[in-house]
Write an enzyme that holds these catalytic residues in place. Structure first.
Site: not given
Ligand code: IVH
Length: 680
Positions: A84, A120, A122, A124, A229, A320, A414, A417, A432, A438
């Site tokens: 995305i 929702e 994002k 990592d 998730y 972000k 140290c 001291c 130490c 100390c």
């Molecule tokens: S939707 C067509 N939802 O972020 C839409 N992606 O470029 C598909 N990611 O590598 C993605 N949390 O793995 C979506 N709640 C979320 C996400 C999510 C993490 C990651 C996904 C992808 C990147 C999006």
């Protein structure tokens, strides 16, 4: 800049990005934090936008990167796994821009009601597609180049969170897509274990999770707990998909696949902004890393109308948060002394905004880890601050140094001291040896000294000790005994009465036992039991302080490590000074001639072993124990044939049964008192 300079710059950026993209996507071993990569990417994008003639078909901006690794079977995605668009403006403007774009593309009039969005987190980690046929997990695949991923079914099957069979009436076919990730606590535990065995530590949870899933040997996964998730769908057959994205996630959750609870359906741009802010405020408290939030048009019908542009859905955007990893310069390395005397190398950094605050100090953990990371003063280093974990230097950027920089060494003395710094054989921590002298260790030492099982100074808690030490009122243990009611009453949140109570408690503590005093000194390796053994064996402090290693080793249960530690403590002149000052302040205890070479103690119960069980009518467990030990006997936790007496109170349990089974004499409290008074 001349035209050829732009071309050179674009070519250099492309080469750099290609290198880093390979490390990141293919090898799962990036050299740069994501934020740094993003910056290079943005620089190239800007350059190409200003000079479209520089755009080449092989530019990283022109294709989705990623290759199928050798060793995993390729999996063709019937529905491509797209990424995305990322909104890099981390302010509210990012959310407003998305809503505006969607409304424009849907050709909504200005006065049309707000749109419903599914908002929702994002996550990592690594995108995974789970294919369930008739409710059974048949395949798990990575994204790869979005058309073709890698078959990682074996590895994914080890993730406990991912059901092997869906709950309820599952469709003929459903591909559930989501993120495999690693929780911060699982990550910290993994690195803790790595440190303990002197192994390589991992950079961050994301790389660790991604690396684990694409591990060819599934055994390498065993120590890495991953989580998952779901956030979307791939191919489906025989399923009446709900009309909204949020409804779809509800259905996925009902199938038994983890769906994060921190998601909401919000109305319009204002709802997006609220969500972004609410999540940002909670980010550090989450048990896992997120790098932002994702907004999706909730209605599937509207999603279809919006469609895709160059492999990205028009109906979704990632918004972000500020990065939790940044690059900065290592200006110096200082050594900090912790409460237990442990020396920690601390990186002095060019201040950098990371994980929501400006960081100028970060831990390097210990000398060995510092060496493993190979960082030297002057290096460009990666700093990470995520959640409430203390900021740390996770590595350095590759590249040669302009000049020779000597490797860091732990100081021999140290820095606080001046006492000698020692590392236990085979250990990774430097300490130490200054102990009580100390300043850095003083607070901990005072708290330990005041503890219930040590000098038992009631009311001398952590907050008070902080004030006493920070305010310069107590620089060493003996100064505790010079505190006046007036001085104490002047402290924060200290009422006159509590000040008087503390002074009284200090006075009371002056009459003690040798064992308590020894334990209170906080000698490493000398716990309560060892302190008692030493007191019983030697009978007098001066004899313990002067004891040779062989004499110490004669004491029951004392081995070379403890003996060495006792000797090291009493070899420090500062420690002897502190002890002398404490005695001068009035601390006293009864001494006796000592047990000499035999190890047996004098007293009516010398050499006997007793076990306490159940509750006695008048004596507490500690009181009974003290009386028994004062009579020269040992209190043991378990009944054996060597037990002389079991003292049983009410609700005595299995120890009493065992005593009876072994024929050990059983006493009640009255029997114990009789024994203590000489009838043994
Ligand atoms: S939707 C067509 N939802 O972020 C839409 N992606 O470029 C598909 N990611 O590598 C993605 N949390 O793995 C979506 N709640 C979320 C996400 C999510 C993490 C990651 C996904 C992808 C990147 C999006």
């Amino acid at each position: 800049m001349a035209a050829e300079d732009y071309a050179t710059r674009a070519a250099a950026l492309r080469a750099q990005l290609q290198h880093h993209a390979h490390r990141y996507y293919v090898l799962d071993d990036p050299e740069l934090p994501d934020a740094e990569y993003d910056r290079l990417y943005a620089a190239l994008q800007a350059l190409e936008a200003a000079h479209p003639e520089l755009r080449t078909p092989d530019s990283p901006t022109q294709r989705v990167i990623g290759q199928v690794l050798e060793g995993f079977a390729p999996v063709r995605h019937a529905v491509p796994m797209l990424s995305i668009r990322t909104e890099t403006d981390t302010t509210a403007a990012g959310a407003l821009a998305f809503d505006e774009r969607v409304r424009r593309e849907l050709e909504l009039p200005a006065d049309a009601p707000p749109l419903a969005y599914a908002a929702e987190l994002k996550f990592d980690g690594l995108a995974i597609s789970l294919r369930y046929e008739q409710g059974v997990l048949v395949q798990a695949a990575t994204r790869g180049d979005s058309e073709t991923g890698e078959d990682v079914t074996q590895n994914v099957r080890t993730i406990g969170q991912i059901p092997l069979r869906l709950l309820g009436g599952a469709p003929a076919l459903i591909e559930i897509r989501g993120e495999a990730y690693m929780r911060r606590d699982d990550f910290e535990r993994l690195n803790e274990r790595q440190r303990a065995k002197g192994g390589k530590t991992f950079i961050n949870p994301r790389n660790t999770a991604a690396g684990a899933i694409r591990q060819l040997d599934p055994k390498a996964l065993a120590d890495k707990r991953l989580s998952f998730y779901a956030y979307g769908l791939g191919e489906t057959r025989g399923w009446d998909q709900p009309a909204t994205h949020s409804g779809t996630l509800d259905a996925i959750a009902a199938f038994g696949v983890p769906v994060n609870a921190l998601r909401r359906v919000v109305q319009g741009a204002a709802g997006l902004v609220d969500f972004h802010q609410a999540v940002a405020a909670q980010r550090d408290a989450l048990p896992f890393d997120i790098d932002g939030v994702v907004y999706k048009v909730d209605s599937i019908a509207l999603q279809r109308r919006l469609g895709y542009v160059t492999r990205e859905p028009r109906w979704a955007v990632a918004h972000k948060f500020p990065a939790q990893e940044q690059v900065t310069r290592l200006n110096g390395i200082e050594v900090q002394v912790g409460r237990t005397g442990k020396l920690t190398p601390v990186a002095k950094l060019e201040p950098v905004f990371v994980g929501g605050t400006t960081v100028s100090n970060a831990t390097l953990h210990n000398l060995f880890e510092l060496r493993r990371k190979g960082v030297r003063v002057g290096d460009r280093v990666i700093v990470r601050r995520a959640g409430d974990v203390i900021p740390e230097v996770v590595g350095r950027l590759p590249g040669a140094r302009a000049a020779y920089v000597p490797n860091f060494r732990m100081p021999p003395a140290c820095p606080v001291c001046g006492s000698r710094v020692l590392r236990e054989q085979g250990g990774i921590e430097h300490r130490c040896t200054g102990g009580l002298f100390c300043a850095a260790q003083r607070k901990q030492a005072i708290l330990h000294f005041a503890g219930r099982r040590a000098m038992d100074i009631e009311g001398l808690g952590e907050r008070l000790v902080d004030q006493l030490v920070d305010g310069g009122l107590v620089r060493s243990l003996p100064e505790l005994y010079a505190l006046s009611v007036e001085q104490l009453a002047g402290l924060d949140r200290m009422a006159d009465r509590s000040a008087a109570n503390l002074v009284a408690a200090l006075a009371r503590s002056k009459s003690t036992t040798l064992a308590r005093f020894l334990y209170a000194l906080g000698i490493r390796q000398v716990g309560e039991a060892t302190a008692k053994d030493l007191a019983r064996h030697f009978g007098a402090l001066d004899r313990i302080a002067a004891a040779a290693a062989e004499a110490l080793l004669e004491v029951n249960d004392i081995g070379p490590v403890v003996a060495q530690s006792v000797q090291a403590f009493f070899a420090q002149p500062h420690n002897l000074e502190v002890i002398a000052a404490l005695r001068a302040a009035g601390i006293q205890w009864p001494e006796h001639a000592g047990a000499g070479r035999t190890g047996a103690a004098p007293g009516p119960l010398a050499g006997r072993t007793l076990v306490l069980t159940g509750s006695l009518p008048t004596l507490s467990r500690d009181e009974a124990k003290a009386l028994i030990e004062a009579a020269g006997a040992k209190v043991s936790g378990a009944v054996s044939k060597k037990t002389d007496y079991v003292v049983a109170g009410s609700e005595a349990g299995s120890k009493l049964d065992r005593a009876r089974a072994l024929g050990v004499a059983v006493l009640d409290e009255a029997g114990l008192r009789a024994l203590l008074h000489g009838a043994g």
